[in-house]
Design a protein around this motif. Structure first.
Motif, PDB file in Angstrom:
ATOM      1  N   LEU A  17       0.758  -0.982  -0.080  1.00 20.40           N
ATOM      2  CA  LEU A  17       0.190   0.421  -0.062  1.00 20.40           C
ATOM      3  C   LEU A  17       0.896   1.314   0.093  1.00 20.40           C
ATOM      4  N   GLN A  18       2.085   1.644   0.462  1.00 19.84           N
ATOM      5  CA  GLN A  18       2.927   2.467   0.123  1.00 19.84           C
ATOM      6  C   GLN A  18       4.599   1.466  -0.330  1.00 19.84           C
ATOM      7  N   PRO A  19       4.680   1.710  -1.471  1.00 19.59           N
ATOM      8  CA  PRO A  19       5.692   0.201  -2.471  1.00 19.59           C
ATOM      9  C   PRO A  19       6.688   1.789  -2.001  1.00 19.59           C
ATOM     10  N   ASP A  20       6.846   2.990  -1.628  1.00 21.57           N
ATOM     11  CA  ASP A  20       7.944   4.114  -1.713  1.00 21.57           C
ATOM     12  C   ASP A  20       8.851   3.558  -0.241  1.00 21.57           C
ATOM     13  N   ASP A  21       8.000   3.141   0.859  1.00 24.88           N
ATOM     14  CA  ASP A  21       7.992   3.481   2.042  1.00 24.88           C
ATOM     15  C   ASP A  21       9.835   2.294   2.578  1.00 24.88           C
ATOM     16  N   GLU A  22      10.342   1.810   2.742  1.00 18.51           N
ATOM     17  CA  GLU A  22      12.067   1.188   2.710  1.00 18.51           C
ATOM     18  C   GLU A  22      11.695   0.041   2.831  1.00 18.51           C
ATOM     19  N   GLY A  23      10.881  -0.179   4.310  1.00 21.79           N
ATOM     20  CA  GLY A  23      10.337  -1.266   4.769  1.00 21.79           C
ATOM     21  C   GLY A  23      11.410  -1.265   6.270  1.00 21.79           C
ATOM     22  N   THR A  24      11.410  -3.136   6.264  1.00 22.26           N
ATOM     23  CA  THR A  24      12.326  -3.427   6.886  1.00 22.26           C
ATOM     24  C   THR A  24      13.606  -4.983   6.540  1.00 22.26           C
ATOM     25  N   ILE A  25      14.470  -4.085   6.597  1.00 20.76           N
ATOM     26  CA  ILE A  25      15.405  -5.103   5.978  1.00 20.76           C
ATOM     27  C   ILE A  25      15.884  -5.832   6.578  1.00 20.76           C
ATOM     28  N   ILE A  26      16.493  -7.523   6.645  1.00 25.10           N
ATOM     29  CA  ILE A  26      17.287  -8.617   7.385  1.00 25.10           C
ATOM     30  C   ILE A  26      17.875  -8.973   6.903  1.00 25.10           C
ATOM     31  N   SER A  27      18.768  -8.838   7.691  1.00 21.92           N
ATOM     32  CA  SER A  27      20.450  -9.709   7.509  1.00 21.92           C
ATOM     33  C   SER A  27      21.428 -10.039   8.009  1.00 21.92           C
ATOM     34  N   SER A  28      22.488 -10.444   7.530  1.00 12.98           N
ATOM     35  CA  SER A  28      23.412 -10.685   9.285  1.00 12.98           C
ATOM     36  C   SER A  28      23.854  -9.813   8.991  1.00 12.98           C
ATOM     37  N   ALA A  29      23.939  -8.474   8.756  1.00 16.28           N
ATOM     38  CA  ALA A  29      24.433  -7.266   9.175  1.00 16.28           C
ATOM     39  C   ALA A  29      23.931  -7.237  10.676  1.00 16.28           C
ATOM     40  N   TYR A  30      24.826  -6.477  11.849  1.00 20.50           N
ATOM     41  CA  TYR A  30      24.197  -6.652  13.056  1.00 20.50           C
ATOM     42  C   TYR A  30      23.972  -5.370  13.667  1.00 20.50           C
ATOM     43  N   LYS A  31      22.878  -4.759  13.565  1.00 24.06           N
ATOM     44  CA  LYS A  31      22.798  -3.330  14.398  1.00 24.06           C
ATOM     45  C   LYS A  31      22.742  -3.674  16.295  1.00 24.06           C
ATOM     46  N   LYS A  32      23.605  -3.660  16.972  1.00 21.13           N
ATOM     47  CA  LYS A  32      22.968  -3.340  18.376  1.00 21.13           C
ATOM     48  C   LYS A  32      22.707  -3.067  19.024  1.00 21.13           C
ATOM     49  N   GLN A  33      21.734  -3.127  19.473  1.00 20.01           N
ATOM     50  CA  GLN A  33      20.677  -2.186  20.621  1.00 20.01           C
ATOM     51  C   GLN A  33      19.668  -2.644  21.251  1.00 20.01           C
ATOM     52  N   GLY A  34      19.385  -2.405  22.352  1.00 24.35           N
ATOM     53  CA  GLY A  34      19.497  -3.281  23.421  1.00 24.35           C
ATOM     54  C   GLY A  34      17.747  -3.810  23.210  1.00 24.35           C
ATOM     55  N   TYR A  35      16.659  -3.585  23.477  1.00 21.96           N
ATOM     56  CA  TYR A  35      15.743  -3.909  23.630  1.00 21.96           C
ATOM     57  C   TYR A  35      15.213  -3.806  21.626  1.00 21.96           C
ATOM     58  N   LYS A  36      14.687  -5.103  21.651  1.00 23.50           N
ATOM     59  CA  LYS A  36      14.246  -4.334  19.725  1.00 23.50           C
ATOM     60  C   LYS A  36      12.694  -5.213  19.413  1.00 23.50           C
ATOM     61  N   ALA A  37      12.484  -5.971  20.315  1.00 23.54           N
ATOM     62  CA  ALA A  37      10.409  -5.903  19.642  1.00 23.54           C
ATOM     63  C   ALA A  37      10.585  -7.190  21.041  1.00 23.54           C
ATOM     64  N   VAL A  38       8.788  -7.195  20.324  1.00 27.18           N
ATOM     65  CA  VAL A  38       8.130  -8.096  21.393  1.00 27.18           C
ATOM     66  C   VAL A  38       7.226  -8.784  20.295  1.00 27.18           C
ATOM     67  N   ALA A  39       6.976 -10.529  20.662  1.00 31.70           N
ATOM     68  CA  ALA A  39       6.485 -10.952  19.937  1.00 31.70           C
ATOM     69  C   ALA A  39       5.580 -11.492  20.827  1.00 31.70           C
ATOM     70  N   ALA A  40       4.855 -12.460  19.995  1.00 29.52           N
ATOM     71  CA  ALA A  40       3.945 -13.323  21.275  1.00 29.52           C
ATOM     72  C   ALA A  40       3.313 -14.554  20.483  1.00 29.52           C
ATOM     73  N   LYS A  41       3.109 -15.557  20.805  1.00 30.20           N
ATOM     74  CA  LYS A  41       2.733 -16.699  20.754  1.00 30.20           C
ATOM     75  C   LYS A  41       2.031 -17.667  21.329  1.00 30.20           C
ATOM     76  N   ASP A  42       0.227 -18.364  20.814  1.00 29.04           N
ATOM     77  CA  ASP A  42      -0.194 -18.302  22.029  1.00 29.04           C
ATOM     78  C   ASP A  42      -0.561 -19.870  20.956  1.00 29.04           C
ATOM     79  N   GLY A  43      -1.665 -20.956  22.158  1.00 31.50           N
ATOM     80  CA  GLY A  43      -2.058 -21.720  22.271  1.00 31.50           C
ATOM     81  C   GLY A  43      -0.660 -23.012  22.451  1.00 31.50           C
TER      82      GLY A  43
END
Ligand code: ADP
Ligand code: ASP
Ligand code: MG
Length: 442
Positions: free
Chosen positions: A277-303
């Motif tokens: 819906l916003q193709p010009d946005d750079e989005g998220t890049i997932i790669s082997s480059a590692y950017k050190k940064q305290g807390y990054k994200a939280v996820a949850a798995k049910d069931g």
């Protein structure tokens, strides 16, 4: 070469399909992997559930309702009379096929053939549109190359050999369109890569032919630091390492199929998450480059189900845990999280298919307690052993939430907590507030 995968919302209506076609216009050397239109796989699951329950009339009605929905899309999607006729005939043949199952007995492998119809329909529709608007596209059926082995794992050798051979027939096309999610199993039957599996199809394809980048196009600007369905004000994370993304996907970030990062990590191929819906946005890049940064994200798995085994035999003994693990191995049930004390061990599983048998065997070892409706909450970031205060910050954030289990130190990237699912939304919000909405951890 690159792989672009478009999810359910990106192919979810004639307008969205046209939008996708514009994203693809002018692109070359692309394999385009498509999901079913959003909502379709759920509806197909509903039809198979009705068939399991022997409710053939209701299944047939649900099939006809869906046929009608698809038939109505054709005049909206396609302009040319001949192409419209082709579209209507194609839709009709898929729904005649689904309906044929309402006339006979129903079995497990037939279920998979019905579930495959969503991706077969979306790709066929998009291919008709692509031809009509002059894209240089060709069609490659995923069932010709995508395969899982007897253990349900991708058969990488088979996939590579067959995909490479098939692609030789498409050298003159800019875009090669194929289905996500669907595959054949070791017996040649139609099968699938589990719900959300189109992401996995894309990374498997990308890995076996060593593409330069895999793009996953969805309805959000990349991976957010918390689940946007439960927490307001989440933010996009622009860069993630493969390890961090793999943990988040495995522990519930719905934007990625749990296994989808694995093939890309193995071949070191960057994965970019983009918003159609916003193709010009750079989005998220997932790669082997590692950017050190305290807390990054939280996820949850049910069931999640937690199993506790209590036994005096564990006191000062060795070999007890091996016996416990062997039981899970026999029933091919992966353990997600484990904590031990001197006389008890608690562990969690999300696959409860063989739970009764597992509990029966574990009872030989001690007293067993089982609790279902649990949620795993995974906090991903950089938790090096030397960093102080991590547990204080997490416990402080979750001071109002009853925690059932805690796993810290297993990996540098992950702290996992278990709570009853009724506390999930509160726990996610509390973590968001404490870890991301105050300035101290940025
Ligand atoms: P698609 O149909 O394109 O595969 P999905 O519905 O599978 O899309 O995944 C995208 C959705 O994942 C988003 O709309 C969002 O609601 C949900 N989601 C859950 N957790 C996250 C997260 N951490 N970051 C981004 N999206 C997430
Ligand atoms: N259509 C499948 C599903 O809804 C696969 C996918 O969308 O990735 O689960
Ligand atoms: Mg998805």
């Amino acid at each position: 070469m690159q792989v672009y995968k478009f999810g359910g919302t990106s192919v979810g209506s004639p307008e969205r399909m046209r939008n996708m076609a514009e994203i693809l216009r002018g692109k070359k050397d692309l394999i385009v992997v498509l999901s079913a239109m959003s909502g379709t796989t759920d509806k197909l699951v509903h039809i198979t559930n009705l068939l399991y329950e022997g409710m053939k009339k209701e299944a047939s009605e649900a099939c006809e309702t869906l046929r009608e929905e698809y038939s109505l899309l054709i005049p909206e999607l396609l302009a040319d009379d001949q192409t419209r006729n082709d579209g209507l005939e194609m839709v009709s043949s898929h729904f005649d096929y689904i309906r044929s199952f309402t006339l006979k007995d129903f079995s497990k492998n037939q279920e998979k053939s019905i579930l495959a119809q969503g991706e077969l329909l979306s790709t066929a529709l998009f291919f008709l549109l692509a031809k009509e608007i002059g894209l240089n596209a060709s069609f490659l059926p995923a069932l010709n190359f995508m395969r899982i082995d007897k253990d349900g794992e991708p058969d990488m050798f088979y996939i590579e050999e067959n995909l490479r051979r098939e692609l030789k027939n498409h050298l003159h096309s800019d875009l090669v369109i194929t289905q996500g999610y669907i595959c054949r199993n070791a017996y040649g039957e139609v099968d699938n890569l589990k719900r959300g599996g189109s992401d996995y199809s894309a990374t498997l394809i990308g890995a076996v032919i060593n593409v330069s980048e895999i793009q996953i196009w969805t309805d959000i600007n990349g991976l957010h630091n918390n689940d946007p369905r439960y927490v307001p004000g989440t933010r996009v994370i622009r860069e993630l390492s493969f390890d961090e993304a793999a943990e988040l996907a495995y522990f519930g970030a719905k934007i990625l199929h749990p296994s989808s990062v694995v093939p890309a990590r193995q071949k070191d191929i960057p994965v970019r998450l983009k918003n159609s819906l916003q193709p010009d946005d750079e989005g998220t890049i997932i790669s082997s480059a590692y950017k050190k940064q305290g807390y990054k994200a939280v996820a949850a798995k049910d069931g999640i189900t937690v199993i506790k085994i209590k036994s005096d035999r564990m006191l000062q003994a060795y070999g007890f845990l091996r016996k416990v693990f062997e039981i899970f191995e026999i029933y091919r049930t992966p353990i997600d999280m484990i904590t031990t004390s001197e006389v008890a061990v608690s562990l969690t599983v999300d696959d409860d298919t063989n739970l009764d048998k597992i509990v029966r065997d574990l009872e030989e070892l001690g007293t067993v307690e089982v609790e279902s409706n649990q949620t795993l909450i995974c906090v991903v970031g950089d938790f090096i052993a030397e960093r102080t205060g991590t547990t204080v910050e997490l416990f402080n954030a979750l001071r109002e939430i009853p925690l059932r289990m805690i796993s810290y130190g297993g990996s540098r990237h992950n702290v996992t907590l278990l709570t009853d699912s009724k506390y999930k939304a509160d726990a996610l919000m509390a973590l968001n507030q404490e870890l991301f909405n105050t300035n101290k951890h940025v």
